[in-house]
Design an enzyme around this catalytic site. Structure first.
Site, PDB file in Angstrom:
ATOM      1  N   HIS A 306     -54.725 -31.995 -16.080  1.00 44.80           N
ATOM      2  CA  HIS A 306     -54.220 -30.829 -16.819  1.00 44.80           C
ATOM      3  C   HIS A 306     -54.910 -29.587 -16.285  1.00 44.80           C
ATOM      4  O   HIS A 306     -56.074 -29.616 -15.922  1.00 44.80           O
ATOM      5  CB  HIS A 306     -54.533 -30.974 -18.322  1.00 44.80           C
ATOM      6  CG  HIS A 306     -53.686 -30.092 -19.174  1.00 44.80           C
ATOM      7  ND1 HIS A 306     -53.982 -28.777 -19.393  1.00 44.80           N
ATOM      8  CD2 HIS A 306     -52.530 -30.339 -19.818  1.00 44.80           C
ATOM      9  CE1 HIS A 306     -53.058 -28.239 -20.168  1.00 44.80           C
ATOM     10  NE2 HIS A 306     -52.162 -29.164 -20.431  1.00 44.80           N
ATOM     11  N   ASP A 363     -48.354 -36.227 -21.992  1.00 44.20           N
ATOM     12  CA  ASP A 363     -47.178 -36.972 -21.518  1.00 44.20           C
ATOM     13  C   ASP A 363     -47.446 -38.457 -21.304  1.00 44.20           C
ATOM     14  O   ASP A 363     -46.508 -39.228 -21.118  1.00 44.20           O
ATOM     15  CB  ASP A 363     -46.679 -36.340 -20.213  1.00 44.20           C
ATOM     16  CG  ASP A 363     -46.116 -34.955 -20.464  1.00 44.20           C
ATOM     17  OD1 ASP A 363     -46.734 -33.974 -20.004  1.00 44.20           O
ATOM     18  OD2 ASP A 363     -45.098 -34.864 -21.167  1.00 44.20           O
TER      19      ASP A 363
HETATM   20  C1  SDX Z   1     -47.884 -30.527 -19.311  1.00 49.80           C
HETATM   21  O1  SDX Z   1     -50.060 -26.099 -19.119  1.00 49.80           O
HETATM   22  C2  SDX Z   1     -49.810 -26.813 -20.126  1.00 49.80           C
HETATM   23  O2  SDX Z   1     -50.322 -26.606 -21.190  1.00 49.80           O
HETATM   24  C3  SDX Z   1     -48.804 -27.920 -19.906  1.00 49.80           C
HETATM   25  C4  SDX Z   1     -48.587 -28.878 -21.056  1.00 49.80           C
HETATM   26  C5  SDX Z   1     -47.956 -28.177 -22.231  1.00 49.80           C
HETATM   27  O3  SDX Z   1     -48.129 -28.661 -23.365  1.00 49.80           O
HETATM   28  O4  SDX Z   1     -47.178 -27.204 -22.012  1.00 49.80           O
HETATM   29  O5  SDX Z   1     -49.830 -29.430 -21.466  1.00 49.80           O
HETATM   30  C6  SDX Z   1     -47.637 -30.005 -20.685  1.00 49.80           C
HETATM   31  O6  SDX Z   1     -47.268 -30.051 -18.394  1.00 49.80           O
HETATM   32  C7  SDX Z   1     -48.920 -31.584 -19.111  1.00 49.80           C
HETATM   33  C8  SDX Z   1     -49.098 -31.976 -17.606  1.00 49.80           C
HETATM   34  C9  SDX Z   1     -47.978 -32.960 -17.230  1.00 49.80           C
HETATM   35  N1  SDX Z   1     -47.967 -33.177 -15.789  1.00 49.80           N
HETATM   36  C10 SDX Z   1     -48.354 -34.345 -15.244  1.00 49.80           C
HETATM   37  O7  SDX Z   1     -48.814 -35.293 -15.889  1.00 49.80           O
HETATM   38  C11 SDX Z   1     -48.153 -34.413 -13.735  1.00 49.80           C
HETATM   39  C12 SDX Z   1     -49.400 -35.019 -13.088  1.00 49.80           C
HETATM   40  N2  SDX Z   1     -50.500 -34.045 -13.226  1.00 49.80           N
HETATM   41  C13 SDX Z   1     -50.737 -33.177 -12.080  1.00 49.80           C
HETATM   42  O8  SDX Z   1     -49.604 -32.825 -11.342  1.00 49.80           O
HETATM   43  C14 SDX Z   1     -51.731 -32.059 -12.375  1.00 49.80           C
HETATM   44  O9  SDX Z   1     -52.814 -32.620 -12.990  1.00 49.80           O
HETATM   45  C15 SDX Z   1     -51.276 -30.852 -13.173  1.00 49.80           C
HETATM   46  C16 SDX Z   1     -50.092 -30.214 -12.590  1.00 49.80           C
HETATM   47  C17 SDX Z   1     -51.012 -31.245 -14.586  1.00 49.80           C
HETATM   48  C18 SDX Z   1     -52.435 -29.847 -13.191  1.00 49.80           C
HETATM   49  O10 SDX Z   1     -52.589 -29.430 -11.914  1.00 49.80           O
HETATM   50  P1  SDX Z   1     -53.834 -28.520 -11.501  1.00 49.80           P
HETATM   51  O11 SDX Z   1     -54.756 -28.202 -12.600  1.00 49.80           O
HETATM   52  O12 SDX Z   1     -53.256 -27.408 -10.728  1.00 49.80           O
HETATM   53  O13 SDX Z   1     -54.667 -29.497 -10.653  1.00 49.80           O
HETATM   54  P2  SDX Z   1     -54.659 -29.482  -9.133  1.00 49.80           P
HETATM   55  O14 SDX Z   1     -53.272 -29.702  -8.646  1.00 49.80           O
HETATM   56  O15 SDX Z   1     -55.398 -28.266  -8.657  1.00 49.80           O
HETATM   57  O16 SDX Z   1     -55.521 -30.800  -8.840  1.00 49.80           O
HETATM   58  C19 SDX Z   1     -56.939 -30.766  -8.764  1.00 49.80           C
HETATM   59  C20 SDX Z   1     -57.289 -32.030  -7.981  1.00 49.80           C
HETATM   60  C21 SDX Z   1     -56.498 -32.142  -6.685  1.00 49.80           C
HETATM   61  O17 SDX Z   1     -57.232 -32.964  -5.805  1.00 49.80           O
HETATM   62  P3  SDX Z   1     -58.273 -32.243  -4.748  1.00 49.80           P
HETATM   63  O18 SDX Z   1     -57.449 -31.192  -4.017  1.00 49.80           O
HETATM   64  O19 SDX Z   1     -59.375 -31.670  -5.608  1.00 49.80           O
HETATM   65  O20 SDX Z   1     -58.710 -33.399  -3.866  1.00 49.80           O
HETATM   66  O21 SDX Z   1     -56.915 -33.172  -8.765  1.00 49.80           O
HETATM   67  C22 SDX Z   1     -55.872 -33.887  -8.088  1.00 49.80           C
HETATM   68  C23 SDX Z   1     -55.277 -32.932  -7.090  1.00 49.80           C
HETATM   69  O22 SDX Z   1     -54.703 -33.639  -6.009  1.00 49.80           O
HETATM   70  N3  SDX Z   1     -54.918 -34.278  -9.144  1.00 49.80           N
HETATM   71  C24 SDX Z   1     -54.333 -35.471  -9.209  1.00 49.80           C
HETATM   72  C25 SDX Z   1     -53.582 -35.449 -10.388  1.00 49.80           C
HETATM   73  N4  SDX Z   1     -53.722 -34.250 -10.999  1.00 49.80           N
HETATM   74  C26 SDX Z   1     -54.548 -33.529 -10.210  1.00 49.80           C
HETATM   75  N5  SDX Z   1     -54.387 -36.542  -8.375  1.00 49.80           N
HETATM   76  C27 SDX Z   1     -53.644 -37.615  -8.760  1.00 49.80           C
HETATM   77  N6  SDX Z   1     -52.911 -37.674  -9.894  1.00 49.80           N
HETATM   78  C28 SDX Z   1     -52.852 -36.619 -10.727  1.00 49.80           C
HETATM   79  N7  SDX Z   1     -52.124 -36.684 -11.840  1.00 49.80           N
END
Ligand code: SDX
Length: 432
Positions: A306, A363
């Site tokens: 998140h 989710d």
């Molecule tokens: C919602 O914003 C809100 O409030 C949203 C929400 C709401 O109520 O409106 O809470 C609802 O959208 C919840 C999130 C649902 N999405 C998912 O479950 C999709 C999977 N999650 C990721 O795509 C991700 O965690 C996000 C999009 C939710 C958050 O992305 P960020 O904070 O921009 O994190 P990032 O992409 O910068 O990742 C940081 C690191 C990265 O690795 P490094 O570059 O440090 O090596 O963490 C990794 C990412 O690759 N990473 C993941 C991951 N989430 C982040 N790796 C594997 N699986 C994941 N789910």
């Protein structure tokens, strides 16, 4: 605590005020930065940028705190009442009994769709994505309720809000019935909000769907937990569109489009598809974790991570407990729940997830609860939208009522070609 910061630019010292929120969170006010320094800030994912002051929802991502108008979400779980929470978010306080009764009456009055809208559904392909139907139909509402295109008085605003909150449920159920080739089931004015939705989804002309208290409470809880979440992607979209003084229907329709994305509201669909792939033997939990960690693989562990929560998402904790409670009342255990628990166990023991503070989010468990009610996977994000609608309305109203609010217009850092002359023969000569 200092109420300003000093920016050193060359030999210049520029003082910028600090804005402090109710819970002590602090922001550097850069509203005059460009005017004072000629500089702008650069924050492409806006993760460090506040776009408004808001009194609706408070999140502390480090401590896993979520409050609606100051009330912790955990306090809504005993007797979940989505309509009451919707009123709280929109109007800023808990409604009196009379106010809640009056608002419920408005929802009942507005639960039907204009027959013209209903006929439009006849021409939509049966396999149309429900989120496409929802965003298009919410926008179309402004064709049939033109009196709400400009909401200048509180009376019409309350009516427009009730109209949207009530009709979103009818639209969702109608899109489901159409996709299954089932006859339309009209709303029952004697039913409460969530029971009526399930009635419209699952009743048959000859057999009324019986809503158990467990299921009705679980759906109220799901909608409450999704009701608002400060300036997330879809809510920021609603504010962006609303800042141009676009009407409430158009702004919320835009919010539906943003929520559709698999990184946002569409994640609950991705979670179920991920669990089903594991259940069908196409993928082991261990392989799922490995793929999610593989930087060369676009696959992510859906339902984890998140932008704001760097601790357990408090909504996930509540939904996990609700899953255990509701699924235990069903006569058939859901194997996907065991798979979800296994994935959570593996991830929480893996430094990749722990070091990056990737915990289960809202989710991860919501889909299983919806599935236990018989709601199909492709309707999960629509259910997220039904829950989030009061939050979008509240945020739109807060911006609309703020006399200082302006059209949102971010700047950019231009990295394109320098001055270039146009030559009729198509050749380009870079400007010197
Ligand atoms: C919602 O914003 C809100 O409030 C949203 C929400 C709401 O109520 O409106 O809470 C609802 O959208 C919840 C999130 C649902 N999405 C998912 O479950 C999709 C999977 N999650 C990721 O795509 C991700 O965690 C996000 C999009 C939710 C958050 O992305 P960020 O904070 O921009 O994190 P990032 O992409 O910068 O990742 C940081 C690191 C990265 O690795 P490094 O570059 O440090 O090596 O963490 C990794 C990412 O690759 N990473 C993941 C991951 N989430 C982040 N790796 C594997 N699986 C994941 N789910």
């Amino acid at each position: 605590m200092a109420q300003k910061v000093t920016l050193l630019i060359g030999d210049r010292r520029v003082e910028l005020p600090i804005v402090t929120g109710t819970e002590g969170e602090r922001a550097i006010d850069i509203t005059r930065l460009r005017e004072q320094t000629g500089l702008i800030t650069y924050d492409p994912s806006m993760g460090n940028t506040g776009t408004c002051k808001s009194g609706i929802t408070f999140i502390d991502g480090e401590r896993g705190i979520l409050r609606y108008r100051g009330i912790p979400i955990e306090q809504f779980t005993d007797r979940p009442n989505f309509v009451e929470v919707a009123w709280l978010l929109i109007f800023g306080r808990l409604p009196s009994r009379d106010e809640l009764t009056q608002f419920s009456g408005l929802l009942t009055e507005n639960e039907l769709l204009h027959e013209g809208l209903g006929h439009q559904f006849q021409h939509i392909p049966v396999n149309a994505p429900p989120m496409a139907i929802l965003s298009a139909t919410l926008s179309n509402l402004s064709c049939y309720h033109q009196e709400f295109l400009s909401l200048e008085d509180s009376e019409s605003f309350a009516e427009a809000a009730a109209r949207l909150i009530s009709k979103v449920r009818t639209i969702a159920a109608l899109s489901y019935r159409r996709s299954r080739g089932l006859p339309v089931i009209y709303p029952d004015p004697a039913m409460r909000y969530c029971a009526n939705f399930l009635h419209m989804m699952f009743s048959l002309p000859y057999k009324q769907y019986v809503v158990t208290p467990e299921i009705e409470n679980a759906l109220n809880l799901i909608f409450i937990l999704h009701a608002d979440h400060e300036q997330n992607c879809s809510t920021s979209t609603v504010r962006m569109v609303g800042s141009a003084r676009a009407n409430l229907f158009a702004s919320c329709a835009a919010g539906v489009c943003a929520l559709w994305g698999p990184l946002h509201g569409g994640a609950n669909v991705e979670v179920l598809q991920m669990l089903q792939r594991i259940h069908q033997g196409g993928l082991s939990p261990e392989e799922c974790i490995r793929q999610a960690k593989d930087k060369d693989n676009p696959f992510r562990l859906y339902g984890f991570g998140h932008r704001v929560y760097k601790n357990f998402d408090p909504r996930a904790a509540i939904l996990k407990e609700a899953c255990d409670r509701v699924l235990s009342t069903l006569d058939r255990p859901d194997p996907l729940l065991d798979i979800a628990r296994k994935l959570e166990e593996l991830a929480m023991a893996d430094p990749y997830f722990v070091d990056r503070k990737l915990y289960p989010n809202v989710d991860f468990y919501s889909g299983m609860l919806l599935r236990s009610m018989g709601i199909p996977t492709n309707m999960f994000t629509v259910c997220f939208a039904i829950g989030r609608l009061p939050g979008w309305i509240a945020q739109w109203k807060e911006q609309h009522d703020d006399p200082t609010s302006k059209i949102l217009r971010p700047r950019q850092v231009y990295v394109g070609p320098a001055l270039t002359e146009y030559r009729a023969d198509g050749s380009e000569v870079n400007g010197q």
